[in-house]
Design an enzyme around this catalytic site. Structure first.
Site, mmCIF file in Angstrom:
data_model
loop_
_atom_site.group_PDB
_atom_site.id
_atom_site.type_symbol
_atom_site.label_atom_id
_atom_site.label_comp_id
_atom_site.label_asym_id
_atom_site.label_seq_id
_atom_site.Cartn_x
_atom_site.Cartn_y
_atom_site.Cartn_z
ATOM 1 N N GLY A 1 0.761 -1.240 0.000
ATOM 2 C CA GLY A 1 0.000 0.000 0.000
ATOM 3 C C GLY A 1 0.790 1.289 0.000
ATOM 4 N N TRP B 1 2.385 2.947 -2.420
ATOM 5 C CA TRP B 1 2.042 3.870 -3.514
ATOM 6 C C TRP B 1 0.668 4.492 -3.290
ATOM 7 C CZ3 TRP B 1 3.619 2.435 -9.202
ATOM 8 C CH2 TRP B 1 5.013 2.382 -9.293
ATOM 9 N N ASP C 1 -5.171 -5.633 -5.563
ATOM 10 C CA ASP C 1 -4.067 -6.581 -5.449
ATOM 11 C C ASP C 1 -4.623 -7.959 -5.139
ATOM 12 O OD1 ASP C 1 -0.758 -6.088 -4.903
ATOM 13 O OD2 ASP C 1 -1.573 -8.039 -4.351
ATOM 14 N N ASP D 1 -7.533 -11.341 -8.073
ATOM 15 C CA ASP D 1 -6.580 -11.569 -9.160
ATOM 16 C C ASP D 1 -7.007 -10.750 -10.377
ATOM 17 O OD1 ASP D 1 -4.958 -12.538 -11.203
ATOM 18 O OD2 ASP D 1 -5.031 -14.613 -10.483
ATOM 19 N N ASP E 1 2.594 -1.551 -10.279
ATOM 20 C CA ASP E 1 3.860 -2.059 -9.756
ATOM 21 C C ASP E 1 3.789 -3.584 -9.663
ATOM 22 O OD1 ASP E 1 6.442 -1.312 -8.959
ATOM 23 O OD2 ASP E 1 5.953 -1.502 -6.836
ATOM 24 N N LYS F 1 5.744 -0.832 -14.039
ATOM 25 C CA LYS F 1 7.051 -1.453 -13.847
ATOM 26 C C LYS F 1 7.262 -2.511 -14.918
ATOM 27 C CE LYS F 1 7.707 -4.126 -10.178
ATOM 28 N NZ LYS F 1 7.981 -4.354 -8.743
#
Length: 210
Positions: free
Chosen positions: A60, A62, A80, A96, A122, A162
């Site tokens: 958490g 970010w 997430d 998911d 990320d 990312k």
């Protein structure tokens, strides 16, 4: 079970890492926040009154940082597969991202016909130790995040993700260049030097007429 040399090295680095220590001092949930903070200070991608979606949000850091900038003016939606402790002004979905039901839950929160201003990702897969397999899994997640961004970004919106250098990187970079006005690479100081990770910042989404 004995620790591997690599895991022992990681633990030693982690406990002496300046960004880990700084995160503890400043009350952030992870050192990763300083990667986003550096990008924000350079590129100003987060502003009040925005709707921001983060993919791969746990633990958490970010989302915590973004919510602080929004300061109650805007929406922060985080997702997430792992659980995440509640954060003020952050709407969290656990699930998911690859599953349609989870994606639909995200769409429901955004709202039918609504768009978002910024998508940040990320996400990284669990590693197998087989480089080619891990790279393919990583690129699959990035491509899913890019697909979501291209579906739900407002015209002119931004996408930050990312990526690990390797197979698929160049193709992704070129694809994003056809969808956004500008695509930049960023390697924040908080990204460990030996890591192959980098961040792609795609700015100015070009939304085609519907």
């Amino acid at each position: 079970m004995a620790r591997s040399k690599s895991s022992g090295r990681w633990l030693k680095e982690h406990h002496s890492d300046v960004f880990v220590l700084k995160a503890r001092e400043e009350g952030f949930r992870s050192r990763a926040v300083y990667k986003l903070k550096e990008i924000q200070e350079k590129d100003r991608i987060i502003r009040p009154n925005m709707t921001v979606v983060e993919l791969g949000a746990a633990p958490g850091g970010w989302s915590q940082y973004v919510a602080g900038i929004l300061n109650g003016r805007g929406r922060m939606i985080a997702l997430d597969i792992l659980p995440m402790d509640a954060l003020p002004d952050v709407h969290f979905i656990q699930g998911d991202f690859r599953e349609e039901t989870v994606l639909n839950a995200l769409y429901d929160i955004i709202g039918e016909g609504n768009y978002v201003d910024l998508v940040i990702s990320d996400m990284a897969p669990n590693t197998s130790g087989i480089k080619s397999v891990d790279q393919a899994r990583s690129m699959h997640l990035v491509e899913l995040a890019a697909d979501f961004a291209q579906e739900r970004l407002v015209a002119g919106g931004d996408f930050l993700c990312k990526v690990f250098h390797g197979a698929g990187f160049d193709a992704l970079f070129q694809h994003l260049k056809t969808q956004f006005s500008t695509v930049l690479t960023r390697k924040p100081q908080a990204s460990r030097a030996r890591s192959q990770e980098t961040y792609l910042l795609a700015r100015g989404f070009i939304r085609s007429a519907e």
